[in-house]
Design a protein around this motif. Structure first.
Motif, PDB file in Angstrom:
ATOM      1  N   ASP A  73       0.834  -1.200   0.000  1.00  0.00           N
ATOM      2  CA  ASP A  73       0.000   0.000   0.000  1.00  0.00           C
ATOM      3  C   ASP A  73       0.873   1.257   0.000  1.00  0.00           C
ATOM      4  O   ASP A  73       0.556   2.253  -0.652  1.00  0.00           O
ATOM      5  CB  ASP A  73      -0.913   0.016   1.233  1.00  0.00           C
ATOM      6  CG  ASP A  73      -2.053  -0.985   1.120  1.00  0.00           C
ATOM      7  OD1 ASP A  73      -2.085  -1.741   0.128  1.00  0.00           O
ATOM      8  OD2 ASP A  73      -2.909  -1.015   2.029  1.00  0.00           O
ATOM      9  N   LYS A  74       2.001   1.196   0.729  1.00  0.00           N
ATOM     10  CA  LYS A  74       2.917   2.332   0.772  1.00  0.00           C
ATOM     11  C   LYS A  74       3.527   2.574  -0.610  1.00  0.00           C
ATOM     12  O   LYS A  74       3.704   3.725  -1.029  1.00  0.00           O
ATOM     13  CB  LYS A  74       4.010   2.068   1.800  1.00  0.00           C
ATOM     14  CG  LYS A  74       4.980   3.224   1.998  1.00  0.00           C
ATOM     15  CD  LYS A  74       5.988   2.886   3.103  1.00  0.00           C
ATOM     16  CE  LYS A  74       6.992   4.022   3.304  1.00  0.00           C
ATOM     17  NZ  LYS A  74       7.977   3.699   4.369  1.00  0.00           N
ATOM     18  N   TYR A  76       2.102   1.790  -3.545  1.00  0.00           N
ATOM     19  CA  TYR A  76       1.055   2.389  -4.374  1.00  0.00           C
ATOM     20  C   TYR A  76       0.882   3.872  -4.051  1.00  0.00           C
ATOM     21  O   TYR A  76       0.680   4.698  -4.942  1.00  0.00           O
ATOM     22  CB  TYR A  76      -0.279   1.671  -4.153  1.00  0.00           C
ATOM     23  CG  TYR A  76      -0.398   0.335  -4.838  1.00  0.00           C
ATOM     24  CD1 TYR A  76      -0.292   0.209  -6.218  1.00  0.00           C
ATOM     25  CD2 TYR A  76      -0.641  -0.827  -4.096  1.00  0.00           C
ATOM     26  CE1 TYR A  76      -0.422  -1.016  -6.849  1.00  0.00           C
ATOM     27  CE2 TYR A  76      -0.767  -2.069  -4.712  1.00  0.00           C
ATOM     28  CZ  TYR A  76      -0.654  -2.152  -6.089  1.00  0.00           C
ATOM     29  OH  TYR A  76      -0.778  -3.368  -6.706  1.00  0.00           O
ATOM     30  N   ARG A  77       0.943   4.203  -2.754  1.00  0.00           N
ATOM     31  CA  ARG A  77       0.782   5.597  -2.357  1.00  0.00           C
ATOM     32  C   ARG A  77       1.893   6.456  -2.961  1.00  0.00           C
ATOM     33  O   ARG A  77       1.652   7.580  -3.423  1.00  0.00           O
ATOM     34  CB  ARG A  77       0.786   5.695  -0.832  1.00  0.00           C
ATOM     35  CG  ARG A  77       0.720   7.109  -0.279  1.00  0.00           C
ATOM     36  CD  ARG A  77      -0.504   7.859  -0.737  1.00  0.00           C
ATOM     37  NE  ARG A  77      -1.726   7.214  -0.308  1.00  0.00           N
ATOM     38  CZ  ARG A  77      -2.931   7.520  -0.775  1.00  0.00           C
ATOM     39  NH1 ARG A  77      -3.049   8.460  -1.709  1.00  0.00           N
ATOM     40  NH2 ARG A  77      -4.002   6.897  -0.346  1.00  0.00           N
ATOM     41  N   ASN A  81       1.125   9.507  -5.507  1.00  0.00           N
ATOM     42  CA  ASN A  81       1.601  10.858  -5.197  1.00  0.00           C
ATOM     43  C   ASN A  81       2.453  11.419  -6.328  1.00  0.00           C
ATOM     44  O   ASN A  81       2.392  12.617  -6.636  1.00  0.00           O
ATOM     45  CB  ASN A  81       2.398  10.850  -3.893  1.00  0.00           C
ATOM     46  CG  ASN A  81       1.504  10.674  -2.682  1.00  0.00           C
ATOM     47  OD1 ASN A  81       0.292  10.842  -2.769  1.00  0.00           O
ATOM     48  ND2 ASN A  81       2.094  10.337  -1.548  1.00  0.00           N
ATOM     49  N   TYR A 289      -7.812   6.551  -2.331  1.00  0.00           N
ATOM     50  CA  TYR A 289      -7.827   5.746  -1.108  1.00  0.00           C
ATOM     51  C   TYR A 289      -7.330   4.352  -1.463  1.00  0.00           C
ATOM     52  O   TYR A 289      -7.824   3.732  -2.408  1.00  0.00           O
ATOM     53  CB  TYR A 289      -9.241   5.675  -0.532  1.00  0.00           C
ATOM     54  CG  TYR A 289      -9.827   7.031  -0.205  1.00  0.00           C
ATOM     55  CD1 TYR A 289      -9.697   7.577   1.067  1.00  0.00           C
ATOM     56  CD2 TYR A 289     -10.497   7.772  -1.178  1.00  0.00           C
ATOM     57  CE1 TYR A 289     -10.213   8.829   1.363  1.00  0.00           C
ATOM     58  CE2 TYR A 289     -11.016   9.026  -0.891  1.00  0.00           C
ATOM     59  CZ  TYR A 289     -10.877   9.546   0.386  1.00  0.00           C
ATOM     60  OH  TYR A 289     -11.396  10.794   0.673  1.00  0.00           O
ATOM     61  N   ILE A 290      -6.368   3.862  -0.703  1.00  0.00           N
ATOM     62  CA  ILE A 290      -5.731   2.582  -1.014  1.00  0.00           C
ATOM     63  C   ILE A 290      -5.837   1.640   0.175  1.00  0.00           C
ATOM     64  O   ILE A 290      -5.435   1.983   1.293  1.00  0.00           O
ATOM     65  CB  ILE A 290      -4.247   2.782  -1.378  1.00  0.00           C
ATOM     66  CG1 ILE A 290      -4.113   3.689  -2.612  1.00  0.00           C
ATOM     67  CG2 ILE A 290      -3.562   1.444  -1.639  1.00  0.00           C
ATOM     68  CD1 ILE A 290      -2.691   4.133  -2.904  1.00  0.00           C
ATOM     69  N   ASP A 293      -7.121   2.455   3.779  1.00  0.00           N
ATOM     70  CA  ASP A 293      -7.734   3.792   3.795  1.00  0.00           C
ATOM     71  C   ASP A 293      -9.255   3.696   3.709  1.00  0.00           C
ATOM     72  O   ASP A 293      -9.960   4.643   4.075  1.00  0.00           O
ATOM     73  CB  ASP A 293      -7.257   4.627   2.598  1.00  0.00           C
ATOM     74  CG  ASP A 293      -5.775   4.976   2.672  1.00  0.00           C
ATOM     75  OD1 ASP A 293      -5.201   4.894   3.771  1.00  0.00           O
ATOM     76  OD2 ASP A 293      -5.204   5.338   1.630  1.00  0.00           O
ATOM     77  N   SER A 301      -8.700  -0.256  -4.215  1.00  0.00           N
ATOM     78  CA  SER A 301      -8.422   1.181  -4.218  1.00  0.00           C
ATOM     79  C   SER A 301      -9.660   1.909  -4.713  1.00  0.00           C
ATOM     80  O   SER A 301     -10.447   1.364  -5.494  1.00  0.00           O
ATOM     81  CB  SER A 301      -7.233   1.507  -5.117  1.00  0.00           C
ATOM     82  OG  SER A 301      -6.019   1.100  -4.538  1.00  0.00           O
ATOM     83  N   LYS A 323      -6.084  -2.827  -6.300  1.00  0.00           N
ATOM     84  CA  LYS A 323      -5.004  -1.896  -5.985  1.00  0.00           C
ATOM     85  C   LYS A 323      -4.127  -1.624  -7.205  1.00  0.00           C
ATOM     86  O   LYS A 323      -3.528  -0.556  -7.313  1.00  0.00           O
ATOM     87  CB  LYS A 323      -4.151  -2.450  -4.846  1.00  0.00           C
ATOM     88  CG  LYS A 323      -4.858  -2.488  -3.493  1.00  0.00           C
ATOM     89  CD  LYS A 323      -3.920  -3.065  -2.443  1.00  0.00           C
ATOM     90  CE  LYS A 323      -4.634  -3.259  -1.124  1.00  0.00           C
ATOM     91  NZ  LYS A 323      -3.744  -3.870  -0.104  1.00  0.00           N
TER      92      LYS A 323
END
Length: 365
Positions: A73-74, A76-77, A81, A289-290, A293, A301, A323
């Motif tokens: 998830d990190k 993907y974030r 970003n 939102y992933i 979240d 996601s 995701k």
């Protein structure tokens, strides 16, 4: 973000290759794949060392001992970003823009068009909330005689939202009294929101109306009913079965849970309310939102955008998928849609909200 500063440029490039390959194939990515699909000119051993560091920092995961890596998830974030901070791209100039939303005289029809086309264009599940009416003001109120024992109360709000109500009366009103009531209502209510209509104003208006105080009370109930949505918000969905196209979501338990969420009005409404209370996001009003979240949906996601039809009519569009969804394409579709909705608002009036007359019987003295 501070998290992104931990990465060297080489690590960023390796992570980018892992994410893009996994988005496309859904298969774990190994060092050989990275060396073939990048211009890093690094040995497999060096790439494996960098991957080990990325895993330790939490950006990638190894699902099986001998397998390659997949994004966390990190990770993907980080990727999202990066997409959001890139220079704004123009909405896609292709058939997608032409086929998204056709002008219509009915808001409900337009919203259904939106979710159907988004689901078709993205191959994910889409949803859109009917606009919540916030800060909407009274434009005018009209009382008209239907017959000797009935009045029609028509309340018109910003955006041409209209609500009708039939009011039963014991005795007919003459034209002069009806004119006085209309003047009383519009003098006191025009330009006010529902929050501006306090107890003091209500008592003052009822006192001025004298024997017709009950009529004023019924009209005020009609005003409040135009703004407050007692039955909850309508949320339109489309493409729910697209979930089965992605192996990571198609097993019985995950698919059943996701589909039941989209069929449960209360859960969906709570999700939309949580999203709309979240003021973060990028300047385009797009938020991603992933996994964790999203309450109770850790395997997906959700990309959302807020739309504004003017005059206080606002709502939320959402696209839900795995995701490893194509975030770039999803964002382009949402940006294109927001632009088209703005164009429609600029060139046409917002469709009226009409309701069946509601009969309210005046209590006998």
């Amino acid at each position: 973000m501070a998290e992104d500063e931990e990465l060297t440029e080489r690590q960023k490039k390796i992570l980018d290759v892992i994410i893009k390959n996994y988005l496309e194939t859904g298969e774990p990515v190994g060092s050989r794949t990275i060396s073939k699909n990048s211009d890093l000119n690094l040995s497999s051993a060096t790439i494996r060392n960098e991957m080990s560091d990325l895993e330790e920092m939490g950006y990638i995961l190894q699902p099986h001992t001998s397998a390659g890596r997949i994004p966390s998830d990190k990770g993907y974030r980080f990727y999202v970003n990066e997409l959001m901070t890139e220079k704004e791209a123009s909405p896609p100039a292709d058939s997608t823009s032409e086929m998204l939303v056709q002008r219509t005289d009915r808001l409900e029809k337009m919203l259904k068009q939106v979710v159907d086309v988004l689901a078709a264009n993205t191959q994910y599940t889409s949803m859109i909330s009917a606009p919540a009416i916030t800060g909407v003001r009274v434009r005018f109120v009209q009382l008209s005689a239907v017959n000797d024992h009935q009045l029609l109360s028509v309340v018109v709000m910003d955006g041409n939202a209209i609500r009708n109500r039939i009011i039963d009366i014991d005795e007919p009103l003459n034209a002069e009294d009806l004119l006085k009531l209309n003047m009383l209502l519009n003098t006191n209510l025009s330009g006010l929101t529902v929050n501006d209509i306090n107890l003091g104003l209500i008592q003052k208006m009822k006192k001025s109306a004298g024997e017709y105080a009950d009529i004023i009370e019924n009209v005020l109930e009609n005003v409040a009913g135009t703004i407050e949505q007692d039955e909850g918000r309508t949320i339109y969905t489309s493409g729910t079965t697209n979930i089965f196209k992605y192996p990571e979501l198609s097993d019985a338990n995950r698919a059943s849970h996701l589909i039941s969420t989209f069929e449960n009005k209360e859960e969906l409404e709570n999700l939309i309310n949580d999203i709309e209370s979240d003021e973060e996001g990028n300047p385009n009003g797009i938020q991603v939102y992933i996994g964790d979240d999203i309450p109770n949906m850790p395997d997906v996601s959700l990309v959302t955008a807020k739309y504004d039809l003017g005059d206080g009519f606002k709502g939320t569009i959402g696209i839900l998928g795995p995701k490893r969804m194509d975030y770039e394409n999803v964002m382009k579709n949402l940006k294109s849609l927001k632009k088209q909705l703005s164009d429609i608002v600029a060139t046409s009036r917002l469709p009226e909200k009409k309701e069946e007359p509601k009969r309210i019987t005046k209590k006998k003295e």
